[in-house]
Design a protein around this motif. Structure first.
Motif, short mmCIF file in Angstrom:
data_model
loop_
_atom_site.label_atom_id
_atom_site.label_comp_id
_atom_site.label_asym_id
_atom_site.label_seq_id
_atom_site.Cartn_x
_atom_site.Cartn_y
_atom_site.Cartn_z
N TYR A 163 -6.30 -5.04 2.14
CA TYR A 163 -6.35 -3.71 1.51
C TYR A 163 -5.68 -2.68 2.42
O TYR A 163 -4.87 -1.88 1.97
CB TYR A 163 -7.79 -3.32 1.21
CG TYR A 163 -7.87 -2.04 0.41
CD1 TYR A 163 -7.58 -2.02 -0.95
CD2 TYR A 163 -8.20 -0.84 1.04
CE1 TYR A 163 -7.62 -0.84 -1.68
CE2 TYR A 163 -8.24 0.35 0.32
CZ TYR A 163 -7.96 0.33 -1.04
OH TYR A 163 -7.98 1.52 -1.75
N ALA A 164 -6.01 -2.74 3.71
CA ALA A 164 -5.43 -1.79 4.67
C ALA A 164 -3.91 -1.87 4.67
O ALA A 164 -3.23 -0.84 4.63
CB ALA A 164 -5.99 -2.06 6.06
N SER A 165 -3.36 -3.09 4.67
CA SER A 165 -1.89 -3.16 4.73
C SER A 165 -1.26 -2.69 3.43
O SER A 165 -0.19 -2.09 3.44
CB SER A 165 -1.41 -4.57 5.11
OG SER A 165 -2.24 -5.55 4.61
N TRP A 195 1.98 1.47 0.95
CA TRP A 195 2.13 2.43 -0.15
C TRP A 195 2.28 3.85 0.40
O TRP A 195 3.13 4.63 -0.05
CB TRP A 195 0.91 2.34 -1.08
CG TRP A 195 0.88 3.36 -2.15
CD1 TRP A 195 1.57 3.35 -3.32
CD2 TRP A 195 0.12 4.58 -2.13
NE1 TRP A 195 1.29 4.48 -4.04
CE2 TRP A 195 0.40 5.25 -3.34
CE3 TRP A 195 -0.77 5.15 -1.22
CZ2 TRP A 195 -0.18 6.48 -3.66
CZ3 TRP A 195 -1.35 6.37 -1.53
CH2 TRP A 195 -1.06 7.02 -2.74
N ALA A 196 1.49 4.18 1.42
CA ALA A 196 1.54 5.52 2.01
C ALA A 196 2.88 5.75 2.70
O ALA A 196 3.47 6.83 2.59
CB ALA A 196 0.39 5.71 2.99
N TYR A 218 -3.89 5.07 -3.84
CA TYR A 218 -4.81 4.36 -2.95
C TYR A 218 -5.46 5.30 -1.96
O TYR A 218 -4.83 6.22 -1.46
CB TYR A 218 -4.05 3.28 -2.16
CG TYR A 218 -3.47 2.20 -3.04
CD1 TYR A 218 -4.17 1.02 -3.25
CD2 TYR A 218 -2.23 2.38 -3.65
CE1 TYR A 218 -3.64 0.04 -4.06
CE2 TYR A 218 -1.70 1.38 -4.46
CZ TYR A 218 -2.40 0.22 -4.65
OH TYR A 218 -1.89 -0.76 -5.45
N MET A 219 -6.73 5.00 -1.68
CA MET A 219 -7.40 5.71 -0.61
C MET A 219 -8.32 4.71 0.07
O MET A 219 -8.89 3.84 -0.60
CB MET A 219 -8.20 6.89 -1.16
CG MET A 219 -8.69 7.84 -0.08
SD MET A 219 -9.55 9.27 -0.76
CE MET A 219 -8.29 10.53 -0.63
N SER A 239 -13.40 0.14 1.40
CA SER A 239 -13.77 0.49 2.77
C SER A 239 -13.31 -0.61 3.72
O SER A 239 -13.29 -1.78 3.35
CB SER A 239 -15.29 0.65 2.86
OG SER A 239 -15.70 0.61 4.21
N LEU A 240 -12.96 -0.21 4.94
CA LEU A 240 -12.54 -1.21 5.92
C LEU A 240 -13.69 -1.65 6.81
O LEU A 240 -13.55 -2.59 7.58
CB LEU A 240 -11.41 -0.65 6.79
CG LEU A 240 -10.14 -0.19 6.07
CD1 LEU A 240 -9.04 0.07 7.07
CD2 LEU A 240 -9.68 -1.19 5.02
#
Ligand code: CUA
Length: 180
Positions: free
Chosen positions: A61-63, A68-69, A94-95, A120-121
């Motif tokens: 998810y983080a990557s 995207w950012a 995405y957030m 959440s990470l």
């Protein structure tokens, strides 16, 4: 009130009075009305969110959010240089939540519909959009997808409303809604 034992001990075998049946029926029908109102109001009230949830690996998810950012960043803000990401109208946004920030800042267009992804990470966080009353629990390992259509331009705050440790009160994010 009965202080003494009832005369007929097997009271549940006594015939029901007509009024009693009527009241039981009224209560039953009203229960059904309330039940179906929940479904009806979900659809017509436009008040409750329709959520989807998927299993996700926090690293993946983080990557995805970072890629995207990086692709859609329009500027940076603040001392830490948090990116402001402008989403494609009608697309995915995405957030992510982590100790102790909401990342990145989003820029949305008024009147456009987006699919907002949240995860959440690390720990459980709570996405609370201010000043509107939208609240979503954000869990690690789960990706929540909410379909949103901002109907008001301005600056919105995201606060964390699930206690997540020493920096909980500083865990604030931002969403801009711009006129287009
Ligand atoms: Cu994150 Cu409280």
């Amino acid at each position: 009130m009965a202080l003494t034992s009832p005369e007929a001990r097997i009271w549940w075998k006594e015939p029901l009075h007509k009024f009693e049946i009527i009241w039981v029926l009224i209560a039953f029908v009203w229960g059904l009305v309330m039940f179906f109102t929940m479904v009806w109001w979900h659809i017509t009230g436009e008040q409750n969110l329709s959520n989807e949830a998927y299993r996700v690996n926090p690293d993946d998810y983080a990557s995805r959010v970072e890629a995207w950012a990086a692709e859609n960043k329009v500027r940076e803000e603040g001392d830490t240089g948090i990116p402001v990401v402008r989403a494609t109208a009608g697309g995915d946004v995405y957030m992510l939540a982590r100790l102790w920030e909401w990342w990145p800042i989003l820029e949305l267009q008024k009147g456009q519909t987006y699919r907002l992804h949240l995860s959440s990470l690390d720990w459980l966080h709570g996405f609370s959009l201010q000043p509107t009353n939208i609240n979503i629990q954000v869990h690690p390992d789960y990706e929540m997808v909410i379909t949103i259509t901002p109907d008001e331009a301005g600056e919105f705050g995201v606060v964390c409303n699930e206690y997540c440790g020493i920096g909980h009160h500083q865990m604030v994010g931002k969403i801009y809604v711009v006129e287009e």
